[in-house]
Structure formats: structure tokens, C-alpha cells
Write a protein that holds these residues in place. Sequence first.
Motif, short mmCIF file in Angstrom:
data_model
loop_
_atom_site.label_atom_id
_atom_site.label_comp_id
_atom_site.label_asym_id
_atom_site.label_seq_id
_atom_site.Cartn_x
_atom_site.Cartn_y
_atom_site.Cartn_z
N ILE A 102 -0.57 -8.83 8.32
CA ILE A 102 0.04 -10.11 7.93
C ILE A 102 -0.89 -11.27 8.26
CG2 ILE A 102 1.92 -11.71 8.47
CD1 ILE A 102 3.75 -9.27 8.77
N SER A 103 -1.51 -11.20 9.45
CA SER A 103 -2.45 -12.26 9.83
C SER A 103 -3.66 -12.30 8.90
CB SER A 103 -2.89 -12.04 11.28
OG SER A 103 -1.77 -12.06 12.14
N GLU A 104 -4.10 -11.13 8.51
CA GLU A 104 -5.25 -11.07 7.59
C GLU A 104 -4.89 -11.66 6.22
OE1 GLU A 104 -8.20 -7.67 5.62
OE2 GLU A 104 -6.70 -7.12 7.15
N ASN A 105 -3.68 -11.34 5.71
CA ASN A 105 -3.24 -11.87 4.41
C ASN A 105 -3.05 -13.39 4.45
OD1 ASN A 105 -3.29 -9.32 3.28
ND2 ASN A 105 -1.11 -8.93 3.66
N MET A 106 -2.49 -13.87 5.55
CA MET A 106 -2.28 -15.32 5.68
C MET A 106 -3.61 -16.05 5.68
SD MET A 106 0.96 -15.96 5.66
CE MET A 106 1.10 -17.55 6.45
N ALA A 107 -4.62 -15.48 6.38
CA ALA A 107 -5.93 -16.10 6.41
C ALA A 107 -6.57 -16.11 5.02
CB ALA A 107 -6.81 -15.37 7.43
N ARG A 108 -6.36 -15.01 4.30
CA ARG A 108 -6.93 -14.94 2.94
C ARG A 108 -6.25 -15.96 2.01
NH1 ARG A 108 -7.10 -9.05 0.71
NH2 ARG A 108 -8.41 -8.90 2.58
#
Length: 273
Positions: free
Chosen positions: A18-24
Motif C-alpha cells: 500500500i505504501s509503495e502504491n501511494m508513493a507511485r
Amino acid sequence: MGRLGDKSDYESIREARISENMARMEMLGLRRCAGELSAISSAPSPRAGSVTPRKTPKPPRVLTPLRRSGRLIAAATPPGSGSRRSARLNGDSVQHKALPYRGADAEEEEQEEKSPMYIDKERLRVLQETRCDSKARGSVYDPVLGICCHFCRQKKLCGEEGCKRCGEGDFEQQCIGKTECSSCHSSNGILCRACLKVRYGEEMEEVRKNKKWMCPHCVEETGTKKFWICNSSICLKKRKIAPTGIAIFQAREQGYASVAHLLMDQLKSRGSF
């Protein structure tokens, strides 16, 4: 077995994803676009039937006075208010002014001038000067003196020498440039010199000498000449035959004396009458 409150491997992996998707999404600007769309969708929609205010307001309407006819205005205006009305309608006494006496002779002259049989000397002089002197149909159209031809239906003054009607304006005289049938004595038997020659092959001098001359219309009705018909447009339409128009050139090219002789030969060939 882990302790209570410790995260499992699945939850750790999920949070990391989720953190990776939010950053993207932040890097691509998708979060900003989602926020704008969300703000638009959450704005209150106008109620049904509401009117959007105009950007440029309509100019105010200027009321103009109603247009009314002078007759209606006069009828609605009370007497004495400035409108023009007759003395009789206003209730005033009317005094007629006596006209000067002109005498019986003057009154007779006035009545004679108003009569359709009256022709002044100046008009008679013009008629005598302009009247065609050729022996044909004539060139001066006169609805009063002229007599209508059954074929051409022209009320032209004849150019015959000695015609008292067309030359002197005498209404009591018959036009010698027009024929008169001894049988019907009607308008069907009135033909001018030109129509008599071109349409029926007869000469005016011969017709004048023959006191028992019958017009083409009466000859057709009596049947004295078989297949002979009156070729005026009026009579042809009654027979349900199309008018011939200017057929004299065709008749002369084929050696016929007139249009009537051409039609008579055509009817013979058809065997119809």
C-alpha cells in the motif's frame, strides 16, 4: 507462535505494498486528480426547474401606445372635444346654400355629357385622324364605339370609307367593317374583315351584297356545309377541340383558302363531325 499484537507476515507485506502504491500515485499526480474529481462530484447540483441567470440581462420592454383607426377614435370621443364631426352629428342646424340657376339648356347639356353616347368634338377629330384607313382589322381600339369581333374579340374601329359609326361617332349606325348574320343577328355573327378572310375565306364586299348571308356559326348549326365548323376558340372549346392558334400559314402552305377549309378537310379524313 507469535505474541499477541505482533503483525503477521501477510499484514506486513500488505502495508508495504500500500505504501509503495501511494508513493507511485503521488509521483504520477493521480492523487491530485482524484481530489479534483471528488470535489466536482460533491458540488450541489441545480434543482429541477431552476433557471440559470443570463450573463447579459434583457433590455427593459418599452410599451408603445395602441394604434387605433380614426373611425374608432372619433366614435369614442365625446362631441365638442376637438374631433372633426359633421354638424348633423353634433346636433347643429344645417343650412343648405342654394346653387345658382343654370337654366334648362345647361342642365340638358350636362346630362348629355354624362351619357355614354356622348362624344366630344375633340375626341371625334382624333378618331378620324388616327383611324386606320386600311381595309383590315383596324388599329384604334375603342371600348365604346368599337364592336367586338367573334373571333379576335377586338373592339377596334374599322378603316372602311364611309363608316358613320367609326368615322363620325354615330352610335345608331352599324359598323360596315363588321359582318351581321341574317339568321342569328347575334354577337356570333360579328366578324371583322381580317378574321372573315383569314379564318373563313370570305370577302367583306361579297358579304355586304348577300342579304341572306349566314355566319359560320349558323352554317355549322344548320348543317348546310358538311364538316364545316366555326373555328373560333369559343366554339372549338365547346366541341372539346384545342384552338388552332395562328394556323393560316399552315393552311396556305397546303393550298387551302382559310383555316376553316383546312379543318373541314381534316374532319373529312377522320370521318368525324
